[in-house]
Design a protein around this motif. Sequence first.
Motif, short mmCIF file in Angstrom:
data_model
loop_
_atom_site.label_atom_id
_atom_site.label_comp_id
_atom_site.label_asym_id
_atom_site.label_seq_id
_atom_site.Cartn_x
_atom_site.Cartn_y
_atom_site.Cartn_z
N VAL A 70 38.33 44.16 117.89
CA VAL A 70 37.57 43.44 118.97
C VAL A 70 38.10 43.80 120.20
O VAL A 70 39.36 43.57 120.63
CB VAL A 70 37.58 42.02 118.54
N VAL A 71 37.12 44.23 121.31
CA VAL A 71 37.58 44.55 122.46
C VAL A 71 36.86 43.33 123.27
O VAL A 71 37.44 42.82 124.35
CB VAL A 71 36.71 45.66 122.98
N GLU A 72 35.63 42.52 122.94
CA GLU A 72 35.15 41.60 123.61
C GLU A 72 34.45 40.66 122.57
O GLU A 72 33.82 41.38 121.59
CB GLU A 72 34.08 41.80 124.70
N HIS A 73 34.30 39.40 122.69
CA HIS A 73 33.75 38.69 121.93
C HIS A 73 33.35 37.18 122.66
O HIS A 73 34.17 36.48 123.03
CB HIS A 73 34.52 38.19 120.47
N SER A 74 32.08 37.21 122.86
CA SER A 74 31.68 35.83 123.70
C SER A 74 30.35 35.32 122.62
O SER A 74 30.16 35.99 121.60
CB SER A 74 30.97 36.18 124.86
N ALA A 75 29.96 34.18 123.11
CA ALA A 75 29.08 33.52 122.56
C ALA A 75 27.63 34.44 121.95
O ALA A 75 27.48 34.60 120.57
CB ALA A 75 28.34 32.35 123.01
N SER A 76 27.37 35.49 122.80
CA SER A 76 26.04 36.24 122.39
C SER A 76 26.48 37.85 122.40
O SER A 76 25.49 38.50 122.43
CB SER A 76 24.99 35.92 123.65
N ALA A 77 27.70 38.30 122.47
CA ALA A 77 28.07 39.60 122.44
C ALA A 77 29.40 39.88 121.95
O ALA A 77 30.33 38.92 122.04
CB ALA A 77 28.07 40.01 124.04
N LEU A 78 29.45 41.01 121.26
CA LEU A 78 30.71 41.60 120.60
C LEU A 78 30.77 43.19 120.83
O LEU A 78 29.73 43.61 120.74
CB LEU A 78 30.54 41.40 119.20
N VAL A 79 32.15 43.57 121.17
CA VAL A 79 32.34 44.95 121.12
C VAL A 79 33.31 45.09 120.38
O VAL A 79 34.53 44.63 120.31
CB VAL A 79 32.47 45.32 122.74
N LEU A 80 33.38 46.36 119.71
CA LEU A 80 34.48 46.60 118.75
C LEU A 80 34.40 47.91 118.92
O LEU A 80 33.63 49.09 119.48
CB LEU A 80 33.76 46.41 117.28
N GLN A 81 35.72 48.46 118.55
CA GLN A 81 36.44 49.88 118.78
C GLN A 81 37.24 50.30 117.75
O GLN A 81 37.66 49.85 117.01
CB GLN A 81 37.04 49.96 120.18
N ALA A 82 36.91 51.56 117.55
CA ALA A 82 37.87 52.24 116.64
C ALA A 82 38.02 53.66 116.83
O ALA A 82 37.34 54.35 117.79
CB ALA A 82 36.99 52.43 115.33
N THR A 83 38.93 54.50 116.06
CA THR A 83 39.40 55.92 116.47
C THR A 83 38.88 56.66 115.59
O THR A 83 39.30 56.36 114.46
CB THR A 83 40.98 56.02 116.96
N VAL A 84 38.51 57.86 115.64
CA VAL A 84 38.37 58.86 114.51
C VAL A 84 39.41 59.57 114.90
O VAL A 84 39.49 60.39 115.80
CB VAL A 84 36.97 59.60 114.57
N ALA A 85 40.61 59.42 114.01
CA ALA A 85 41.82 60.14 113.94
C ALA A 85 41.52 61.79 113.83
O ALA A 85 40.71 61.92 112.67
CB ALA A 85 42.81 59.44 113.07
N ALA A 86 42.35 62.62 114.29
CA ALA A 86 42.20 63.95 113.75
C ALA A 86 42.89 64.26 112.26
O ALA A 86 43.71 63.40 111.79
CB ALA A 86 43.10 64.82 114.73
N GLN A 87 42.06 64.94 111.53
CA GLN A 87 42.04 64.50 110.23
C GLN A 87 41.62 66.07 109.50
O GLN A 87 40.95 66.62 110.04
CB GLN A 87 41.64 63.49 109.33
N PRO A 88 42.00 66.37 108.23
CA PRO A 88 41.49 67.32 107.55
C PRO A 88 39.79 67.28 107.79
O PRO A 88 39.20 66.18 107.18
CB PRO A 88 41.76 67.15 106.09
N GLY A 89 39.28 68.33 108.21
CA GLY A 89 37.88 68.38 108.30
C GLY A 89 37.36 67.98 109.43
O GLY A 89 36.29 68.15 110.00
N TRP A 90 38.30 67.24 110.40
CA TRP A 90 37.75 66.66 111.75
C TRP A 90 38.91 66.77 112.54
O TRP A 90 39.88 65.78 112.60
CB TRP A 90 37.32 65.28 111.58
N PRO A 91 39.27 67.90 113.29
CA PRO A 91 40.37 68.08 113.99
C PRO A 91 40.65 67.54 115.55
O PRO A 91 41.65 67.56 115.91
CB PRO A 91 40.63 69.60 114.14
N VAL A 92 39.58 67.07 116.00
CA VAL A 92 39.50 66.29 117.26
C VAL A 92 39.18 65.14 117.17
O VAL A 92 38.29 64.55 116.66
CB VAL A 92 38.35 67.14 118.12
N PRO A 93 40.44 64.25 117.75
CA PRO A 93 40.31 62.63 117.91
C PRO A 93 39.12 62.44 118.77
O PRO A 93 38.83 62.58 119.86
CB PRO A 93 41.74 62.27 118.31
#
Length: 309
Positions: free
Chosen positions: A101-124
């Motif tokens: 959770v980056v932000e959570h108000s009564a009417s809005a929500l922002v979530l964040q995640a990282t695509v880690a470098a991994q087999p098949g996807w080398p750029v984070p």
Amino acid sequence: MHDPLPATGRQFEITFDSARAVITEFGAALRVFEVDGVPHTETFDADRLPPSASGSVLVPWPNRVADGHWHLHGESQQLALTEPDKNNAIHGLLRHAPWQVVEHSASALVLQATVAAQPGWPVPLLTSIGYALDEQGLTVTHTVENLGGKPVPFGVGVHPYLRAGEADTDECTLRLAASTVLPVDPERLLPVRPARSLEGDEVDFRSGRKLEGVWLDTAFGGATPAPDDPEELVRHSLTRPDGHGVQLWADPVFKWVQVYTSAEYPDRGGRVIAIEPMTCPPDALNSGTDLLTLQPGEAWTAHWGLKRI
């Protein structure tokens, strides 16, 4: 000792007047969108993984990658085969990942995640999704940022199952702002030829078509705003016989839409329909069609949303 979490993690609710949305912690999936208590998306139990990718966020590619194999800067990449029965990688890397959770108000929500470098996807990548309710309905904002040191192609999609209130899907009319259809292999659902024009085609939904007897697992392209649209947005809709229902709008970068009908959705009598805006078609990591590219340190943003009509 922590209280047990449901399978989809914590549930984040946002409201505005009579509109309500619920988003999951794991996968950042849209689990509920309703207005005045009337559902405009299919829902699922919080303790069940999203059935058939319901509400899922599809990053860093939507749809399928043939054999999970592609090339980046001349180097072979092998993704996990997450659709093993068809020997494909499907729907990106974050469908079941925890989002912060980056932000959570009564009417809005922002979530964040990282695509880690991994087999098949080398750029984070760093990605976020914002859900916000206002008098117009639900607005969803995607951002993707290249954290790595090399350019990287990507695509974004989402997988909502829409509902025109309590109407049966067979009673509803589907309208799509799409002018082409992508022929695919019916066994693996991978492209076999370039997209063709919908002029005179039986799957042309530009003027609206009742869904009774129609079965689709189909990628449509050429999605563009209507010439007279003052907001210059792509607009698809699902409406019941009285003309009311739900509209899915999107920025013009969402040039593609996958439509999927199914009779196998838990706790829902009758058929359901997914209307999935995508920035690129199936197997775009191999074809290159409408792929987006981020330079190191560069970020991208786009929007789509749902509104009652």
